[in-house]
Design a protein around this motif. Sequence first.
Motif, PDB file in Angstrom:
ATOM      1  N   GLN A   3     -32.513  14.089  40.478  1.00  0.00           N
ATOM      2  CA  GLN A   3     -33.117  14.645  41.691  1.00  0.00           C
ATOM      3  C   GLN A   3     -32.694  13.858  42.936  1.00  0.00           C
ATOM      4  OE1 GLN A   3     -37.595  14.604  42.385  1.00  0.00           O
ATOM      5  NE2 GLN A   3     -37.244  16.680  41.606  1.00  0.00           N
ATOM      6  N   ALA A   4     -32.525  14.600  44.041  1.00  0.00           N
ATOM      7  CA  ALA A   4     -32.227  13.992  45.342  1.00  0.00           C
ATOM      8  C   ALA A   4     -32.960  14.798  46.409  1.00  0.00           C
ATOM      9  CB  ALA A   4     -30.729  13.993  45.621  1.00  0.00           C
ATOM     10  N   THR A   5     -33.419  14.087  47.449  1.00  0.00           N
ATOM     11  CA  THR A   5     -34.106  14.734  48.566  1.00  0.00           C
ATOM     12  C   THR A   5     -33.388  14.390  49.857  1.00  0.00           C
ATOM     13  OG1 THR A   5     -36.228  14.563  47.411  1.00  0.00           O
ATOM     14  CG2 THR A   5     -36.311  14.990  49.785  1.00  0.00           C
ATOM     15  N   THR A   6     -33.051  15.429  50.624  1.00  0.00           N
ATOM     16  CA  THR A   6     -32.437  15.263  51.936  1.00  0.00           C
ATOM     17  C   THR A   6     -33.164  16.187  52.897  1.00  0.00           C
ATOM     18  OG1 THR A   6     -30.276  14.995  50.840  1.00  0.00           O
ATOM     19  CG2 THR A   6     -30.268  15.301  53.237  1.00  0.00           C
ATOM     20  N   ARG A   7     -33.694  15.638  53.965  1.00  0.00           N
ATOM     21  CA  ARG A   7     -34.349  16.445  55.017  1.00  0.00           C
ATOM     22  C   ARG A   7     -35.369  17.434  54.448  1.00  0.00           C
ATOM     23  NH1 ARG A   7     -30.430  17.976  59.883  1.00  0.00           N
ATOM     24  NH2 ARG A   7     -32.307  19.160  60.280  1.00  0.00           N
ATOM     25  N   GLN A   8     -36.178  16.957  53.522  1.00  0.00           N
ATOM     26  CA  GLN A   8     -37.258  17.740  52.907  1.00  0.00           C
ATOM     27  C   GLN A   8     -36.754  18.890  52.035  1.00  0.00           C
ATOM     28  OE1 GLN A   8     -39.661  18.387  56.556  1.00  0.00           O
ATOM     29  NE2 GLN A   8     -41.218  17.191  55.484  1.00  0.00           N
ATOM     30  N   ILE A   9     -35.499  18.815  51.621  1.00  0.00           N
ATOM     31  CA  ILE A   9     -34.949  19.762  50.655  1.00  0.00           C
ATOM     32  C   ILE A   9     -34.711  18.968  49.361  1.00  0.00           C
ATOM     33  CG2 ILE A   9     -33.136  21.422  50.109  1.00  0.00           C
ATOM     34  CD1 ILE A   9     -34.652  22.162  52.676  1.00  0.00           C
ATOM     35  N   VAL A  10     -35.371  19.389  48.283  1.00  0.00           N
ATOM     36  CA  VAL A  10     -35.282  18.679  47.007  1.00  0.00           C
ATOM     37  C   VAL A  10     -34.342  19.444  46.082  1.00  0.00           C
ATOM     38  CG1 VAL A  10     -36.568  17.791  45.023  1.00  0.00           C
ATOM     39  CG2 VAL A  10     -37.660  17.866  47.284  1.00  0.00           C
ATOM     40  N   VAL A  11     -33.321  18.736  45.581  1.00  0.00           N
ATOM     41  CA  VAL A  11     -32.361  19.326  44.643  1.00  0.00           C
ATOM     42  C   VAL A  11     -32.567  18.652  43.291  1.00  0.00           C
ATOM     43  CG1 VAL A  11     -29.925  19.717  44.112  1.00  0.00           C
ATOM     44  CG2 VAL A  11     -30.700  19.746  46.501  1.00  0.00           C
ATOM     45  N   THR A  12     -32.882  19.468  42.276  1.00  0.00           N
ATOM     46  CA  THR A  12     -33.105  18.976  40.920  1.00  0.00           C
ATOM     47  C   THR A  12     -32.071  19.615  39.995  1.00  0.00           C
ATOM     48  OG1 THR A  12     -35.482  18.818  41.368  1.00  0.00           O
ATOM     49  CG2 THR A  12     -34.799  18.752  39.057  1.00  0.00           C
ATOM     50  N   VAL A  13     -31.417  18.783  39.175  1.00  0.00           N
ATOM     51  CA  VAL A  13     -30.379  19.272  38.264  1.00  0.00           C
ATOM     52  C   VAL A  13     -30.735  18.886  36.831  1.00  0.00           C
ATOM     53  CG1 VAL A  13     -27.920  19.241  37.694  1.00  0.00           C
ATOM     54  CG2 VAL A  13     -28.647  18.955  40.073  1.00  0.00           C
ATOM     55  N   GLY A  41     -39.683  21.677  53.576  1.00  0.00           N
ATOM     56  CA  GLY A  41     -39.740  21.544  55.029  1.00  0.00           C
ATOM     57  C   GLY A  41     -40.538  22.670  55.672  1.00  0.00           C
ATOM     58  N   GLU A  42     -40.376  22.792  56.985  1.00  0.00           N
ATOM     59  CA  GLU A  42     -41.162  23.754  57.757  1.00  0.00           C
ATOM     60  C   GLU A  42     -40.342  24.910  58.309  1.00  0.00           C
ATOM     61  OE1 GLU A  42     -43.444  21.623  60.665  1.00  0.00           O
ATOM     62  OE2 GLU A  42     -44.334  20.316  59.150  1.00  0.00           O
ATOM     63  N   VAL A  43     -39.010  24.909  58.060  1.00  0.00           N
ATOM     64  CA  VAL A  43     -38.167  26.005  58.547  1.00  0.00           C
ATOM     65  C   VAL A  43     -37.328  26.562  57.397  1.00  0.00           C
ATOM     66  CG1 VAL A  43     -38.025  25.106  60.913  1.00  0.00           C
ATOM     67  CG2 VAL A  43     -36.278  24.491  59.256  1.00  0.00           C
ATOM     68  N   ALA A  44     -37.017  27.835  57.470  1.00  0.00           N
ATOM     69  CA  ALA A  44     -36.160  28.463  56.465  1.00  0.00           C
ATOM     70  C   ALA A  44     -34.745  27.900  56.580  1.00  0.00           C
ATOM     71  CB  ALA A  44     -36.152  29.977  56.666  1.00  0.00           C
ATOM     72  N   VAL A  45     -34.055  27.831  55.441  1.00  0.00           N
ATOM     73  CA  VAL A  45     -32.676  27.364  55.410  1.00  0.00           C
ATOM     74  C   VAL A  45     -31.847  28.325  54.566  1.00  0.00           C
ATOM     75  CG1 VAL A  45     -33.264  24.931  55.727  1.00  0.00           C
ATOM     76  CG2 VAL A  45     -33.082  25.855  53.422  1.00  0.00           C
ATOM     77  N   GLN A  46     -30.554  28.404  54.892  1.00  0.00           N
ATOM     78  CA  GLN A  46     -29.637  29.226  54.112  1.00  0.00           C
ATOM     79  C   GLN A  46     -28.530  28.341  53.562  1.00  0.00           C
ATOM     80  OE1 GLN A  46     -27.637  32.463  56.160  1.00  0.00           O
ATOM     81  NE2 GLN A  46     -27.247  33.491  54.209  1.00  0.00           N
ATOM     82  N   ILE A  47     -28.206  28.533  52.281  1.00  0.00           N
ATOM     83  CA  ILE A  47     -27.086  27.811  51.681  1.00  0.00           C
ATOM     84  C   ILE A  47     -25.810  28.540  52.068  1.00  0.00           C
ATOM     85  CG2 ILE A  47     -26.005  27.022  49.547  1.00  0.00           C
ATOM     86  CD1 ILE A  47     -28.821  27.103  48.279  1.00  0.00           C
ATOM     87  N   PRO A  78     -39.764  28.102  53.738  1.00  0.00           N
ATOM     88  CA  PRO A  78     -40.592  26.916  53.516  1.00  0.00           C
ATOM     89  C   PRO A  78     -41.544  27.143  52.340  1.00  0.00           C
ATOM     90  CG  PRO A  78     -40.482  27.411  55.848  1.00  0.00           C
ATOM     91  CD  PRO A  78     -39.841  28.571  55.133  1.00  0.00           C
ATOM     92  N   GLY A  79     -41.609  26.182  51.438  1.00  0.00           N
ATOM     93  CA  GLY A  79     -42.483  26.280  50.277  1.00  0.00           C
ATOM     94  C   GLY A  79     -41.878  27.029  49.109  1.00  0.00           C
ATOM     95  N   ASP A  80     -40.706  27.634  49.279  1.00  0.00           N
ATOM     96  CA  ASP A  80     -40.039  28.378  48.212  1.00  0.00           C
ATOM     97  C   ASP A  80     -38.894  27.566  47.619  1.00  0.00           C
ATOM     98  OD1 ASP A  80     -41.700  30.559  48.378  1.00  0.00           O
ATOM     99  OD2 ASP A  80     -40.279  31.815  49.472  1.00  0.00           O
ATOM    100  N   SER A  81     -38.345  28.099  46.538  1.00  0.00           N
ATOM    101  CA  SER A  81     -37.194  27.453  45.919  1.00  0.00           C
ATOM    102  C   SER A  81     -36.230  28.515  45.412  1.00  0.00           C
ATOM    103  CB  SER A  81     -37.630  26.536  44.769  1.00  0.00           C
ATOM    104  OG  SER A  81     -38.218  27.290  43.739  1.00  0.00           O
ATOM    105  N   PHE A  82     -35.015  28.083  45.145  1.00  0.00           N
ATOM    106  CA  PHE A  82     -33.975  28.946  44.571  1.00  0.00           C
ATOM    107  C   PHE A  82     -33.406  28.202  43.369  1.00  0.00           C
ATOM    108  CE2 PHE A  82     -29.513  30.227  44.138  1.00  0.00           C
ATOM    109  CZ  PHE A  82     -29.662  31.603  44.029  1.00  0.00           C
ATOM    110  N   THR A  83     -33.325  28.897  42.232  1.00  0.00           N
ATOM    111  CA  THR A  83     -32.813  28.286  41.004  1.00  0.00           C
ATOM    112  C   THR A  83     -31.632  29.100  40.490  1.00  0.00           C
ATOM    113  OG1 THR A  83     -35.034  27.484  40.436  1.00  0.00           O
ATOM    114  CG2 THR A  83     -33.415  27.578  38.655  1.00  0.00           C
TER     115      THR A  83
END
Length: 130
Positions: A3-13, A41-47, A78-83
């Motif tokens: 796991q790594a966290t950058t700018r309130q985005i958590v990536v788990t592998v 975080g508090e704003v939506a992000v797009q990969i 915000p509050g969601d995840s993508f797997t």
Amino acid sequence: MYQATTRQIVVTVKPAYLEDQSDPSERHWVWAYQVEIENCGEVAVQIESRYWQITDATGHVEEVRGPGVVGEQPVILPGDSFTYTSGCPLPTPSGIMRGTYQLRADDGEAFEIEIPAFSLDLPTQDRVLN
């Protein structure tokens, strides 16, 4: 699990060896890896894109760049995840992967987040970062 966290985005592998798709007699080993990207975080992000650095047990490095992930450029609220799940073949029985995702926030700001380094090892081996 890695796991790594950058700018309130958590990536788990979570990597897994695919014995049924591997053929050691042909120097072909295959792993699947499941990635969860969670927006704390508090704003939506797009990969927008991805960068992978794949190193096999001999030290050979391969780099992969491309748009999105598994053919998508998901928006994560915000509050969601993508797997998603993907895979990696290697010519050696172990290796390591690491990388980054390039994201764009709702306000237009582009930034990069870390994909944690994770080890690709046979189930009979201890999991260690090479």
